[in-house]
Design a protein around this motif. Structure first.
Motif: not given
Length: 486
Positions: A188-192, A197-207, A432-438
């Motif tokens: 939901s942060l990465r697809t949009p 053409n912007v950045f969306g960051f799914r952080s590690t759960p707990g960050c 995998a609960s990993l951080p992912a930057l779009s």
């Protein structure tokens, strides 16, 4: 000193978030002038895209902005977001504002407490001007709902904005907000971000502590996080959002939130990138989109990284089954009371009914086995990180699609068997609960934006942002502006 307010409104909203914060704190521009500039931007562009909803009274907003000016002069800054217009995503609660979650069942719900991230945003000095639009209950990668309607793409309003943080992505891309919050369960942060053409960051759960307080143990997948036009701006907002909260026992004590705004420089020479592509043909993906994302990999090499195809062996159908079981289990748990009331059930979107019915039909053994499969998946990726520092794959399987569709029903010759199968590419990081930057990956043959996901090892959130910054500096994709801003 030349005051920025003597320049056109467009020059105020054109400032990046870091420069805007500096200008406010240097008293080069007032919070009232900033508020007027952003409200003018909303007035001019939001009618075309419907990204910001539930707008607050203008007079009240200007009064709050004036109070921020008085606070700054008398008592000093509240924080880096002092005087920033913000519009919390309409999923988590905000005290004194409507929180509809896109559902007609909640269309008049005025919530009484702030979600943890919104508490922090307020304390840092932000002024809430409205909400950003989201699909009903955040379900689906396309932002539309019966309460506020459809949100349109920032680069082509005939196309989808993505979801569920579609309103946030469009508002940032069109400079109606300097930065924005979002949340991410299934991209939901990465697809949009990829679609706009912007950045969306799914952080590690707990960050970033996730809550209200009654959800701190329930959430296993959803995270809250930032959206921005550049990585340093992303880091600025994340430095406010991140950090331990005693009410959120799974949040992390060892984080140094300030590092997200101050420690993004890193020498990338020798960094190993593993390209996952379409998972060896498993993921149905538009050919030109895969080509666009593949072409973007050269910018990692420009930044000093090495890139090679990563050989990932796993039964991805098994991963998908585990994912939809765990997802439906969670959605059913949260929304079963609405489903059991026949009158309320009639007002739920079909996708919500499907998820709830699936979840209610699962056995305890089903859920347990899905959790075991999730553990095996994590260990598989953990082993792959012995060969690579970061993994990369497309952030979406399609370019922004026709906004009048409810969701893509096919990709090429392959029919989608669920409402969210077309966005399966975001599942690996979530499971995998990993951080992912779009991150932006350029534009396809039709001029529509594409994005890639940069996935890091567990809890390596800062490192993901660091490689994202190096990549963006090499690519320059984030500097491409929407035609609507011309």
């Amino acid at each position: 000193m030349t005051r920025l307010a003597s320049l056109p409104t467009n020059d105020i909203v054109a400032l990046d978030a870091i420069a805007l914060s500096q200008a406010i704190h240097a008293r080069e521009v007032s919070c009232v002038e900033v508020m007027n500039a952003y409200l003018a931007q909303v007035d001019g562009l939001n009618p075309q895209v419907n990204a910001i909803v539930a707008m607050q009274d203008r007079e009240s907003l200007l009064k709050l902005a004036s109070e921020r000016d008085t606070q700054l002069a008398r008592d000093g800054s509240l924080g880096v977001l002092h005087g920033f217009p913000q519009a919390p995503k309409d999923i988590l609660p905000v005290a004194g504002m409507v929180t509809t979650k896109g559902s007609p069942l909640l269309a008049k719900q005025i919530t009484q407490t702030d979600a943890f991230i919104f508490e922090r945003t307020r304390r840092a000095g932000a002024v809430f001007i409205g909400r950003t639009n989201s699909p009903e209950f955040g379900l689906g990668g396309h932002t539309y709902n019966p309460v506020y309607g459809l949100t349109r793409n920032a680069f082509d309003p005939s196309r989808s904005a993505g979801g569920s943080s579609g309103g946030a992505a469009v508002a940032v891309a069109l400079r109606m907000l300097p930065v924005a919050d979002g949340s991410d369960m299934m991209g939901s942060l990465r697809t949009p971000a990829a679609f706009n053409n912007v950045f969306g960051f799914r952080s590690t759960p707990g960050c970033v502590p996730y809550g209200p307080a009654d959800e701190v143990f329930y959430q296993q997948f959803s995270v809250a996080g930032p959206m921005a036009r550049t990585v340093p701006e992303l880091g600025l907002l994340l430095s406010v959002q991140a950090g331990f909260d005693t009410r959120a026992p799974l949040s992390r004590r060892d984080d140094s939130p300030a590092a997200f705004a101050s420690a993004l420089e890193r020498d990338m020479r020798g960094t190993r990138i593993g390209w996952l592509g379409d998972l060896n043909g498993y993921l149905p993906t538009e050919t030109s989109l895969l080509d666009t994302c593949s072409a973007a990999l050269r910018h990692f090499e420009t930044a000093g990284c090495t890139v090679e195809a990563a050989d990932l062996k796993f039964d991805f159908n098994r991963l998908w089954q585990a994912w939809i079981d765990l997802r439906s289990f969670a959605i059913a748990g949260a929304n079963a009371p609405l489903y059991r009331d026949a009158a309320k059930r009639a007002l739920l979107k079909p996708e919500a009914v499907w998820e709830i019915e699936r979840g209610l039909g699962l056995s305890g053994e089903d859920v347990y086995c899905a959790a075991l499969d999730r553990s095996v998946w994590y260990q598989t990726l953990n082993a792959l990180f012995e060969s690579y520092d970061f993994l990369v794959l497309p952030a979406a399987q399609v370019f922004p699609f026709d906004a009048t569709l409810n969701w893509p029903h096919s990709i090429g010759a392959r029919t989608m068997d669920t409402y969210h199968r077309w966005m399966e590419t975001v599942v690996p990081a979530t499971m995998a609960s990993l951080p992912a930057l779009s991150a932006p990956a350029g534009f396809g043959p039709a001029g529509l934006p594409a994005g890639i996901q940069i996935i890091g090892p567990a809890q390596m959130d800062l490192a993901v942002l660091q490689v994202g910054l190096a990549y963006d500096r090499a690519s320059g994709y984030s500097s491409m502006r929407s035609p609507l801003l011309a």
